[in-house]
Scaffold this motif. Structure first.
Motif, short mmCIF file in Angstrom:
data_model
loop_
_atom_site.label_atom_id
_atom_site.label_comp_id
_atom_site.label_asym_id
_atom_site.label_seq_id
_atom_site.Cartn_x
_atom_site.Cartn_y
_atom_site.Cartn_z
N ALA A 13 0.82 -1.21 0.00
CA ALA A 13 0.00 0.00 0.00
C ALA A 13 0.85 1.26 0.00
CB ALA A 13 -0.92 0.01 1.22
N TRP A 14 2.14 1.11 0.38
CA TRP A 14 3.01 2.27 0.41
C TRP A 14 3.65 2.47 -0.96
CZ3 TRP A 14 2.91 6.01 3.73
CH2 TRP A 14 2.43 5.78 5.01
N THR A 15 2.98 3.26 -1.77
CA THR A 15 3.52 3.61 -3.09
C THR A 15 4.44 4.82 -2.95
OG1 THR A 15 1.70 5.10 -3.56
CG2 THR A 15 1.42 2.77 -4.21
N ILE A 16 5.14 5.13 -4.03
CA ILE A 16 5.98 6.32 -4.05
C ILE A 16 5.14 7.57 -3.79
CG2 ILE A 16 7.46 7.78 -5.50
CD1 ILE A 16 8.77 5.16 -4.57
N ILE A 52 12.26 14.45 -10.73
CA ILE A 52 11.10 14.42 -11.63
C ILE A 52 10.63 13.00 -11.91
CG2 ILE A 52 12.43 14.39 -13.79
CD1 ILE A 52 10.30 16.39 -14.88
N LEU A 53 11.56 12.04 -11.81
CA LEU A 53 11.21 10.65 -12.09
C LEU A 53 10.33 10.03 -11.02
CD1 LEU A 53 14.56 9.28 -13.58
CD2 LEU A 53 12.52 10.12 -14.77
N PHE A 58 4.84 7.21 -9.52
CA PHE A 58 3.95 7.61 -8.44
C PHE A 58 3.17 6.43 -7.85
CE2 PHE A 58 0.84 10.48 -6.38
CZ PHE A 58 1.71 11.43 -5.90
N ASP A 59 2.74 5.51 -8.70
CA ASP A 59 1.93 4.36 -8.25
C ASP A 59 2.77 3.11 -8.00
OD1 ASP A 59 -0.47 5.83 -8.40
OD2 ASP A 59 -0.57 5.48 -10.56
N GLU A 60 4.07 3.26 -8.09
CA GLU A 60 4.96 2.11 -7.90
C GLU A 60 5.09 1.78 -6.42
OE1 GLU A 60 9.72 1.88 -8.00
OE2 GLU A 60 8.82 2.28 -9.98
#
Length: 314
Positions: A13-16, A52-53, A58-60
């Motif tokens: 559940a802990w995405t970037i 920026i990457l 973001f959802d990784e």
């Protein structure tokens, strides 16, 4: 409050993106000036990627290893450790410099010292002999490296009493490919520099905070940056006074001493120059109009470009 790696939900559940949002809120609650930016830079540092990457990832899901590393930095930052020490670098005069807790974190105000040096060097107009420059109290080497990088025909002596600081300066010189024109000397001011060695320019960001003011500094400075590079004694001029006296014997005729100082001790430093064999030049002001760079010259020649000789108003 728990940090991300201690939270109970499944690690998937802990995405970037969730790490960034949580840490931004966490930093904001603790009053940091740029909570989102700091969260992004710290996480990018932990991932080894450009900031920026983060948004393309973001959802990784964030791995446990990444979360653990990030949690440590977040905790240290929340406890007041300076951001530059956490990421191990700071930009100065458009160059990236390594910084560690063994050296002061470069400040924008010190860039005025580089500008002053470059202005004086242009006024020299010498074509043959290299300019000789001493950076006294080099710390991370920002002044020595900038001098060598932007004044191609120069030889620089970087001096510091701290061997650990000199090691950082040497790495920065190698990084910016100027190490071959910089000599690194472990010394208390000029004590260990060859007696016969003199210089066209001496630049320094010496300790100038008064002992009383040290107690009032923000804890991010007082508790983390090296006290040796901050404490200027009861009047803020303990090291400055010695530096002026030694510079008087180390400057070549027409040579210039440039020192960054606190605006609060500017008049005291100017008086020390007046009482020395050196001539007081114009004291340069920062962008906020505060006295910042006290300058002095060996000899009776007024400098070009609007510099003011001893006795004239500033």
């Amino acid at each position: 409050m728990s940090t991300p790696a201690e939270a109970k939900p499944d690690s998937d559940a802990w995405t970037i993106g969730r790490l960034l949002n949580w840490t931004t809120d966490f930093f904001q609650q603790r009053g940091l000036d740029s909570p989102r930016l700091e969260a992004e830079v710290l996480l990018a540092h932990c991932r080894g990627c450009q900031r920026i990457l983060l948004y393309t990832a973001f959802d990784e899901p964030a791995s446990e290893e990444l979360r653990e590393k990030f949690r440590g930095l977040v905790r240290e930052r929340a406890a007041g450790k300076p951001f530059a020490y956490l990421v191990g670098k700071r930009e100065f005069y458009s160059l990236d410099f390594e910084v560690t807790p063994d050296v002061l974190i470069p400040r924008p105000e010190t860039e005025l010292l580089v500008v002053a040096l470059l202005d004086h060097a242009r006024g020299q107009g010498r074509a043959k002999d290299p300019l000789t420059i001493a950076d006294v109290g080099t710390g991370s080497g920002i002044l020595a490296v900038c001098a060598a990088k932007y004044l191609k025909a120069s030889l620089v002596t970087a001096i510091d009493i701290s061997p650990k600081a000199l090691a950082v300066a040497e790495r920065n010189a190698a990084k910016h490919q100027v190490a071959e024109r910089i000599e690194f000397v472990e010394s208390d001011l000029f004590a260990a520099v060859k007696p016969s060695e003199t210089f066209d320019f001496i630049v320094s960001n010496p300790p100038y905070i008064t002992t009383a003011e040290l107690a009032e500094l923000d804890k991010t400075v007082r508790d983390f940056e090296p006290m040796l590079a901050l404490d200027g004694g009861a009047e803020g001029t303990t090291v400055v006074e010695r530096l002026i006296a030694e510079a008087a014997t180390r400057l070549r005729p027409g040579g210039v001493l440039m020192m960054e100082i606190s605006p609060m001790i500017a008049s005291r430093v100017e008086k020390l120059v007046d009482d020395s064999p050196l001539e007081l030049l114009e004291t340069l002001k920062d962008l906020e109009g505060h006295a910042r760079i006290v300058q002095a010259q060996n000899g009776e020649h007024a400098m070009k470009g609007g510099q003011v000789a001893k006795g004239e108003s500033t």
